[in-house]
Design an enzyme around this catalytic site. Structure first.
Site, short mmCIF file in Angstrom:
data_model
loop_
_atom_site.label_atom_id
_atom_site.label_comp_id
_atom_site.label_asym_id
_atom_site.label_seq_id
_atom_site.Cartn_x
_atom_site.Cartn_y
_atom_site.Cartn_z
N LEU A 1 0.90 -1.16 0.00
CA LEU A 1 0.00 0.00 0.00
C LEU A 1 0.93 1.21 0.00
O LEU A 1 1.46 1.60 1.04
CB LEU A 1 -0.92 -0.01 1.23
N PRO A 2 1.17 1.78 -1.19
CA PRO A 2 2.30 2.70 -1.40
C PRO A 2 2.13 4.12 -0.85
O PRO A 2 1.97 5.09 -1.60
CB PRO A 2 2.44 2.70 -2.93
N CYS A 3 2.25 4.24 0.46
CA CYS A 3 2.13 5.55 1.09
C CYS A 3 3.28 6.48 0.70
O CYS A 3 3.16 7.70 0.81
CB CYS A 3 2.02 5.43 2.61
N HIS A 4 4.38 5.92 0.21
CA HIS A 4 5.51 6.75 -0.23
C HIS A 4 5.14 7.61 -1.45
O HIS A 4 5.82 8.57 -1.75
CB HIS A 4 6.75 5.89 -0.53
N ARG A 5 4.05 7.28 -2.12
CA ARG A 5 3.62 8.04 -3.30
C ARG A 5 2.82 9.29 -2.95
O ARG A 5 2.39 10.02 -3.84
CB ARG A 5 2.80 7.14 -4.23
#
Length: 170
Positions: A131-135
């Protein structure tokens, strides 16, 4: 009774690991469901080789090789409010190699004025990368925070950006 509960074979937490270009990822499972990815070794959970399926390990390897195929591994949230879970689930809608703002993710979760709360929810994301919270970045284009440090966030963003650029020029 207790004996009946023991016979039900309720799954317990265990972890496996994956060596990535950004460090060791500790993959924590409840049965076959992914519940957490940590950059730090869990001290209170048993190691169980093979708890991560071969297909999930392959998907992680492909991700770090620049594939944008995504992840099919099932996730279970053991923590989080309804709002936090909406934020985390909305992360799946951000394409590989692209970014969105804190304002965007708050709107996706149905609370457009809750950008700070969205940021707090992102800091609690139990399964980063999948779940790409870095984006998620600031509206002015600056990187913003990341629970594992901004250097890790920048490395993940650069990995995706350069992989995407290489595909365009290939």
């Amino acid at each position: 009774t207790v004996a009946t509960l023991l016979q039900m074979k309720i799954p317990s937490l265990c972890y496996d690991f994956f060596e990535s270009p950004v460090g060791t990822l500790f993959l924590i499972f409840y049965g076959r469901l992914l519940v957490k990815i940590s950059f730090e070794k869990p001290s209170d959970i048993a190691f169980k080789k093979g708890s991560a399926s071969g297909s999930f390990i392959k998907e992680l390897a492909l991700y770090f090789q620049g594939s944008n195929a995504g992840f099919s591994q099932q996730i279970r949230f053991l923590t989080g409010t309804d709002f936090e879970r909406k934020i985390w689930t909305s992360l799946k809608d951000i394409p590989y190699g692209e970014t969105r703002t804190y304002k965007w993710i708050a709107e996706e979760a149905g609370s457009p004025s809750a950008t700070r709360a969205a940021g707090r929810a992102l800091s609690k994301n139990p399964v980063p990368i999948v779940l790409p919270c870095h984006r998620i970045i600031e509206s002015d284009g600056s990187v913003g925070g990341y629970s594992s440090g901004t250097n890790m966030k920048i490395r993940l963003l650069e990995l995706e950006y350069y992989s995407k650029m290489n595909k365009k020029t290939a």
